[in-house]
Design a protein around this motif. Structure first.
Motif, PDB file in Angstrom:
ATOM      1  N   ALA A 169     -18.105  64.414 -59.378  1.00 22.25           N
ATOM      2  CA  ALA A 169     -19.173  64.063 -58.425  1.00 22.25           C
ATOM      3  C   ALA A 169     -18.979  62.839 -57.776  1.00 22.25           C
ATOM      4  N   THR A 170     -18.412  61.840 -58.693  1.00 19.68           N
ATOM      5  CA  THR A 170     -17.978  60.499 -58.104  1.00 19.68           C
ATOM      6  C   THR A 170     -16.532  59.951 -58.260  1.00 19.68           C
ATOM      7  N   ASP A 174     -10.659  67.300 -51.035  1.00 18.55           N
ATOM      8  CA  ASP A 174     -10.658  68.390 -49.983  1.00 18.55           C
ATOM      9  C   ASP A 174     -11.467  67.711 -48.860  1.00 18.55           C
ATOM     10  N   TYR A 175     -10.984  67.829 -47.633  1.00 15.22           N
ATOM     11  CA  TYR A 175     -11.813  67.175 -46.352  1.00 15.22           C
ATOM     12  C   TYR A 175     -11.685  68.089 -45.572  1.00 15.22           C
ATOM     13  N   ARG A 176     -13.192  68.733 -45.373  1.00 15.60           N
ATOM     14  CA  ARG A 176     -13.590  69.720 -44.234  1.00 15.60           C
ATOM     15  C   ARG A 176     -14.328  69.041 -43.154  1.00 15.60           C
ATOM     16  N   SER A 177     -13.835  69.265 -41.870  1.00 14.02           N
ATOM     17  CA  SER A 177     -14.704  68.717 -40.713  1.00 14.02           C
ATOM     18  C   SER A 177     -14.400  69.556 -39.649  1.00 14.02           C
ATOM     19  N   VAL A 194     -14.360  59.165 -49.790  1.00 14.02           N
ATOM     20  CA  VAL A 194     -15.618  59.880 -50.050  1.00 14.02           C
ATOM     21  C   VAL A 194     -16.918  59.517 -49.274  1.00 14.02           C
ATOM     22  N   ARG A 195     -16.870  58.092 -49.099  1.00 12.71           N
ATOM     23  CA  ARG A 195     -18.098  57.689 -48.187  1.00 12.71           C
ATOM     24  C   ARG A 195     -17.911  58.034 -46.797  1.00 12.71           C
ATOM     25  N   ASP A 196     -16.816  57.788 -46.289  1.00 15.89           N
ATOM     26  CA  ASP A 196     -16.505  57.674 -44.790  1.00 15.89           C
ATOM     27  C   ASP A 196     -16.145  59.198 -44.349  1.00 15.89           C
ATOM     28  N   TYR A 197     -15.548  60.081 -45.098  1.00 15.86           N
ATOM     29  CA  TYR A 197     -15.341  61.212 -44.856  1.00 15.86           C
ATOM     30  C   TYR A 197     -15.938  62.628 -45.675  1.00 15.86           C
ATOM     31  N   GLY A 198     -16.671  62.193 -46.556  1.00 14.55           N
ATOM     32  CA  GLY A 198     -17.406  63.174 -47.318  1.00 14.55           C
ATOM     33  C   GLY A 198     -16.269  64.077 -48.040  1.00 14.55           C
ATOM     34  N   ALA A 199     -15.347  63.652 -48.589  1.00 22.90           N
ATOM     35  CA  ALA A 199     -14.264  64.307 -49.227  1.00 22.90           C
ATOM     36  C   ALA A 199     -14.931  64.620 -50.635  1.00 22.90           C
ATOM     37  N   THR A 200     -14.506  65.904 -51.157  1.00 25.58           N
ATOM     38  CA  THR A 200     -14.818  66.295 -52.640  1.00 25.58           C
ATOM     39  C   THR A 200     -13.670  66.109 -53.249  1.00 25.58           C
TER      40      THR A 200
END
Length: 492
Positions: free
Chosen positions: A13-14, A63-66, A108-114
């Protein structure tokens, strides 16, 4: 934690949870292989395939999805070039905790990566599971015998393809998350111990490189004086061979410790002044020549330092220069040849504005000179870096190239160190001191050289240290976008 639980990839999660899991996986893999080695030493029984499956580095995946363009960020690192899965293997995650958290928090903060963490397919070579290496079999088993049963360092799988931009993208595979994978990092960590005589964990994020032992003597004197201040930030000085000088020791004890350091046993001895906030200074005497310069920076780079600066001596090429003047390199004529295949000589190595300004401001601070007075002593220009110390013997062939470059100084390391900084994304700079003028009859003679050294080394070193102090307050801008490629891995 059960082995089957550790081996599966899990979403976390973090960033903090990711790093803790990386540490658990790494510790478990190291301990499993140590136990198997001890069992082999005692009984001659090799590990089973199931046991060996645990001897693997942890892997970190993002994993970055956009569906839109990535956000525009001014910083040079912790950025995705596009959507996709990015991965790297990790070693020594406990040591790299702060570095990993910085990168992951941004992404994580700027791109929402998991984030996912699990065991990779990359085995940990058996020499890397012990600290010293002399624990391995205590002489009872040869390296070739151990290689039959345990993972070995395979040079074919240790390389700089990512840093050099030669990695091959596979449509169904992940993109690189970092410049160096775990095997490459572990390889360099052990090399650092070999060459510098120091534990790699002691290397500080602010590095000075020099080519004369006299800078070492001055650095030690300055460090001991700094530690004598009970309110100062520095707490400990580490010398080659594991010698530690703690704050509060009396002068006689300090002198005994300095004298006991076996620095002469190591090819490039390193000295580490530790600081409370973790932003201490390391000085490495790299010796002479581009081979040494490339060697040590290849290995220092895996620690992701904030900066390395060259503070050494050079030959002045202009009549207007005097012995003891300074050269602030803003360009390099690279005749060292050692990096020609990785960074061809026609690729320009840019000067980094933050470092250039910091070195000039530091010169003002230390010398007390400014304006025209400073310009007479500190000249900005091109430095020629050779691989041949006796380049003067072929002056007739070299004259035209030096003339065309408008070079003002010549040495054997600076161009290599700058090119390595450019190649390996470590901010770099060069401030040299003119110790002779080979084209004008002012050559190094023992008497003149000693007088020069006594007068110039202290001030020169202080300028380098003052520049690092200035740069410590500029970390966000120091890691320049000039060093990043268009397909750069996200991690700094």
């Amino acid at each position: 934690m059960p082995a089957d639980h550790l081996s599966t990839f899990q979403s976390v999660a973090t960033p903090e949870e990711a790093v803790e899991r990386l540490i658990a996986l790494h510790d478990s893999a190291i301990e499993a292989q140590r136990q198997a080695l001890e069992h082999f030493f005692s009984t001659g029984t090799s590990p089973t395939p199931l046991e060996r499956s645990r001897f693997r580095y942890p892997e970190l995946r993002l994993d970055y999805r956009s569906t839109s363009l990535p956000p525009v960020k001014q910083r040079a690192y912790a950025k995705f070039q596009g959507p996709g899965v990015y991965a790297t293997t990790i070693t020594q995650p406990a040591f790299f905790r702060n570095y990993l958290l910085e990168q992951l928090n941004y992404l994580v903060r700027d791109y929402g990566a998991t984030i996912e963490v699990g065991l990779s397919d990359q085995e940990i070579p058996y020499p890397y599971v012990f600290e010293r290496g002399d624990e391995l079999g205590r002489g009872a088993h040869s390296a070739s015998e151990l290689a039959q049963h345990f993972p070995t360092p395979l040079l074919a799988k240790v390389g700089d393809e990512i840093a050099d931009g030669t990695w091959v993208f596979h449509e169904n595979g992940p993109r690189p998350l970092a410049l160096f994978d775990a095997a490459r990092v572990d390889y360099s960590l052990r090399r650092l111990v070999h060459y510098t005589g120091s534990d790699w964990r002691c290397v500080q994020p602010w590095i000075l490189l020099t080519n004369y032992h006299r800078y070492v003597d001055q650095f030690i004197r300055w460090a001991v004086k700094e530690m004598a201040d009970p309110d100062g930030p520095y707490t400990r000085l580490l010398l080659p061979g594991g010698i530690s000088i703690e704050r509060g020791l009396d002068e006689a004890a300090v002198e005994d410790l300095i004298g006991s350091s076996p620095w002469h046993r190591f090819q490039m001895p390193a000295y580490h002044l530790m600081r409370k906030d973790g932003h201490g200074v390391t000085l490495v005497n790299i010796g002479v020549g581009p081979s040494n310069a490339k060697n040590i920076t290849d290995h220092l780079a895996v620690l992701r330092p904030h900066c390395w600066l060259m503070v050494g001596h050079c030959g002045g090429l202009r009549q207007s220069q005097s012995i003891g003047d300074y050269v602030l390199a803003h360009g390099y004529l690279r005749r060292d040849h050692i990096l020609d295949s990785a960074v061809p000589p026609e690729i320009p190595i840019p000067a980094l504005a933050e470092i250039q300004v910091a070195l000039q401001d530091a010169a003002v601070r230390v010398t007390g000179e400014r304006g025209e007075e400073l310009k007479r002593r500190l000249r900005t220009g091109t430095v020629v870096t050779y691989d041949d110390r006796n380049w003067e013997l072929r002056w007739s062939q070299e004259r035209r190239q030096i003339n065309l470059s408008r070079a003002i100084a010549v040495d054997m390391e600076s161009g290599t160190i700058a090119a390595q900084g450019y190649r390996l994304r470590v901010p770099y700079g060069t401030l040299l001191c003119v110790s002779d003028k080979p084209l004008h009859g002012e050559i190094k003679l023992p008497g003149a050289a000693n007088a020069f050294y006594e007068r110039a080394v202290s001030e020169h070193l202080m300028i380098g240290l003052a520049a690092l102090d200035i740069l410590k307050g500029q970390r966000s801008s120091l890691h320049s976008r000039k060093l990043r490629s268009f397909d750069e891995p996200p991690f700094r």
